[in-house]
Design an enzyme around this catalytic site. Structure first.
Site, PDB file in Angstrom:
ATOM      1  CE  LYS A 114      89.873  71.392  58.759  1.00 34.29           C
ATOM      2  NZ  LYS A 114      90.134  69.988  58.484  1.00 34.29           N
ATOM      3  CE  LYS A 196      94.604  73.099  64.662  1.00 36.38           C
ATOM      4  NZ  LYS A 196      93.584  72.074  64.467  1.00 36.38           N
ATOM      5  CE  LYS A 199      97.558  67.605  58.844  1.00 36.46           C
ATOM      6  NZ  LYS A 199      97.745  66.376  59.568  1.00 36.46           N
TER       7      LYS A 199
HETATM    8  P1  TYM Z   1      94.262  66.074  62.678  1.00 35.97           P
HETATM    9  O1  TYM Z   1      94.612  65.224  61.518  1.00 35.97           O
HETATM   10  O2  TYM Z   1      94.018  67.515  62.470  1.00 35.97           O
HETATM   11  O3  TYM Z   1      95.378  65.936  63.795  1.00 35.97           O
HETATM   12  C1  TYM Z   1      95.826  64.680  64.294  1.00 35.97           C
HETATM   13  C2  TYM Z   1      96.105  64.784  65.788  1.00 35.97           C
HETATM   14  O4  TYM Z   1      97.062  65.819  66.030  1.00 35.97           O
HETATM   15  C3  TYM Z   1      96.570  66.736  66.997  1.00 35.97           C
HETATM   16  N1  TYM Z   1      97.048  68.088  66.653  1.00 35.97           N
HETATM   17  C4  TYM Z   1      97.672  68.892  67.511  1.00 35.97           C
HETATM   18  N2  TYM Z   1      98.031  68.739  68.789  1.00 35.97           N
HETATM   19  C5  TYM Z   1      98.690  69.764  69.395  1.00 35.97           C
HETATM   20  N3  TYM Z   1      98.994  70.925  68.757  1.00 35.97           N
HETATM   21  C6  TYM Z   1      98.651  71.128  67.469  1.00 35.97           C
HETATM   22  N4  TYM Z   1      98.960  72.258  66.861  1.00 35.97           N
HETATM   23  C7  TYM Z   1      97.964  70.088  66.789  1.00 35.97           C
HETATM   24  N5  TYM Z   1      97.491  69.937  65.522  1.00 35.97           N
HETATM   25  C8  TYM Z   1      96.926  68.715  65.465  1.00 35.97           C
HETATM   26  C9  TYM Z   1      95.051  66.647  66.886  1.00 35.97           C
HETATM   27  O5  TYM Z   1      94.425  67.060  68.073  1.00 35.97           O
HETATM   28  C10 TYM Z   1      94.854  65.172  66.603  1.00 35.97           C
HETATM   29  O6  TYM Z   1      94.841  64.435  67.804  1.00 35.97           O
HETATM   30  N6  TYM Z   1      89.423  64.938  63.440  1.00 35.97           N
HETATM   31  C11 TYM Z   1      90.788  64.511  63.664  1.00 35.97           C
HETATM   32  C12 TYM Z   1      91.111  63.161  63.077  1.00 35.97           C
HETATM   33  C13 TYM Z   1      90.191  62.063  63.479  1.00 35.97           C
HETATM   34  C14 TYM Z   1      90.164  61.409  64.737  1.00 35.97           C
HETATM   35  C15 TYM Z   1      89.154  60.406  64.632  1.00 35.97           C
HETATM   36  C16 TYM Z   1      90.892  61.574  65.912  1.00 35.97           C
HETATM   37  C17 TYM Z   1      89.238  61.494  62.699  1.00 35.97           C
HETATM   38  N7  TYM Z   1      88.627  60.485  63.392  1.00 35.97           N
HETATM   39  C18 TYM Z   1      88.865  59.579  65.709  1.00 35.97           C
HETATM   40  C19 TYM Z   1      90.585  60.738  66.992  1.00 35.97           C
HETATM   41  C20 TYM Z   1      89.578  59.754  66.872  1.00 35.97           C
HETATM   42  C21 TYM Z   1      91.734  65.538  63.033  1.00 35.97           C
HETATM   43  O7  TYM Z   1      91.380  66.277  62.166  1.00 35.97           O
HETATM   44  O8  TYM Z   1      93.019  65.441  63.467  1.00 35.97           O
END
Ligand code: TYM
Length: 335
Positions: A114, A196, A199
């Protein structure tokens, strides 16, 4: 309490829900609701590490909640809420910042990626983001954290912070474990299958949103990058595009890679891409329909928001109190 194991997870409302979010995380969250005590958070504070337009952001947060519910998250079974409604997240994050090393945070892959992407806005929040995530998880004495592959490193850091804290002050935190699905844990970009699916990708053809129309989904899959071998065969290194499509198809239909290879034996990529698109369109159709219904009922969404916040607050404030007590902060006199 129910005696069931506790699950906590969250997603950032920084855009719409992608097929990656759905297959890597939310689809599994839905399946876990009966067996576990589940808490699902919309981590709006996390989304502030990149600039958001206030008006657009607020609308998107409502929309994100409706997408969560439309995907099958059920407020009767699980606690569903916005992170910003429970102040203990930010408060515990501050405390944990004091038990996390700069060296550890510097090693986080997501931060490095990032920081490269937002060179003009490498703010302190982007750097300490994993500490807020640790606070999210530890506040709820979480056993399991269902996430996609990309979040594994953050959960390992959460465990390290929790162990460090417990060693100093006694067993306050549960040591959580990542729960990563066998298929769908890493959905790749349709345009560059070595990256990956995200969005925030500039190329809209690289990702599928759960709210995309059937025509658009078909179009995006038809444009998906493959290779010139014309054989549907799983090989992540030599055939990342086809392997990614197989992963998506497997996650949507429950079929194994061998079954998929047999099903498309002797057929070209055109037929395969069409089948993948159709499986995705079919799987996402009820979500789109339910979403429209939910967005038309703001009263219901607000009741979910209010109820979820109260339930999350109850649990989180207890843990925060315990933490404050253990580290020696003066309790507020009762009278
Ligand atoms: P975020 O918002 O990027 O994504 C949410 C969830 O989707 C999964 N994910 C994917 N899985 C498979 N293939 C992909 N291309 C893909 N893109 C996203 C992510 O692994 C995630 O599970 N830091 C986290 C949000 C967060 C969180 C937490 C998660 C904040 N606090 C506490 C678990 C527990 C994030 O940015 O996810």
């Amino acid at each position: 309490m129910t005696g069931k194991k506790r699950i906590f997870s969250g997603a950032q409302p920084s855009g719409s829900v992608t097929l990656g979010n759905y297959l890597g995380a939310i689809k599994n969250w839905v399946e876990l609701q009966d067996e576990y005590d589940c808490i699902y958070c919309i981590v709006d504070l996390h989304a502030l590490t990149v600039r958001q337009d206030p008006k657009v952001f607020r609308e998107r947060c409502y929309s994100f909640l409706a997408q969560y519910l439309a995907c099958g998250l059920d407020p009767e079974k699980s606690v569903i809420y916005f992170q910003s409604h429970v102040s203990a997240h930010a408060e515990l994050a501050w405390i944990l910042n004091c038990y996390t090393y700069v060296g550890e945070l510097s090693r986080m892959t997501q931060f490095k990626e990032k920081a490269k992407k937002h060179r003009d806005n490498i703010n302190a929040g982007l750097f300490t983001y994993p500490v807020l995530m640790a606070a999210d998880i530890l506040l709820f004495k979480t056993d399991l954290v269902p996430v996609g592959e990309d979040q594994k490193q953050h959960i390992e850091l959460t465990r390290d912070i929790a162990v460090r804290f417990n060693n100093l002050y006694g067993e306050v935190f549960k040591i959580p474990e990542a729960y990563i699905p066998k298929v769908g844990a890493r959905i790749m970009s349709l345009q560059d299958p070595t990256k990956k699916m995200s969005k925030s990708d500039e190329n809209e053809n690289s990702y599928i949103l759960v709210l995309d129309s059937p025509d658009l989904i078909m179009k995006k899959f038809k444009k998906a990058v493959t290779d010139s071998e014309a054989v549907v065969r799983y090989d992540e290194v030599a055939k990342p595009g086809i392997s990614n499509l197989m992963n998506i198809y497997a996650a949507m239909t429950g079929r194994s890679f061998e079954e998929i290879e047999r099903e498309f034996d002797g057929q070209g990529y055109g037929a395969f891409k069409k089948a993948v698109a159709e499986a995705v369109i079919e799987g996402l159709k009820p979500i789109r329909e339910k979403y429209e219904e939910l967005m038309a009922d703001k009263g219901y969404l607000e009741s979910v928001i209010k109820n979820g916040a109260a339930r999350a607050e109850n649990i989180a404030s207890e843990t925060l109190k315990e933490v404050y007590d253990r580290i020696g902060l003066v309790p507020l006199p009762r009278r």
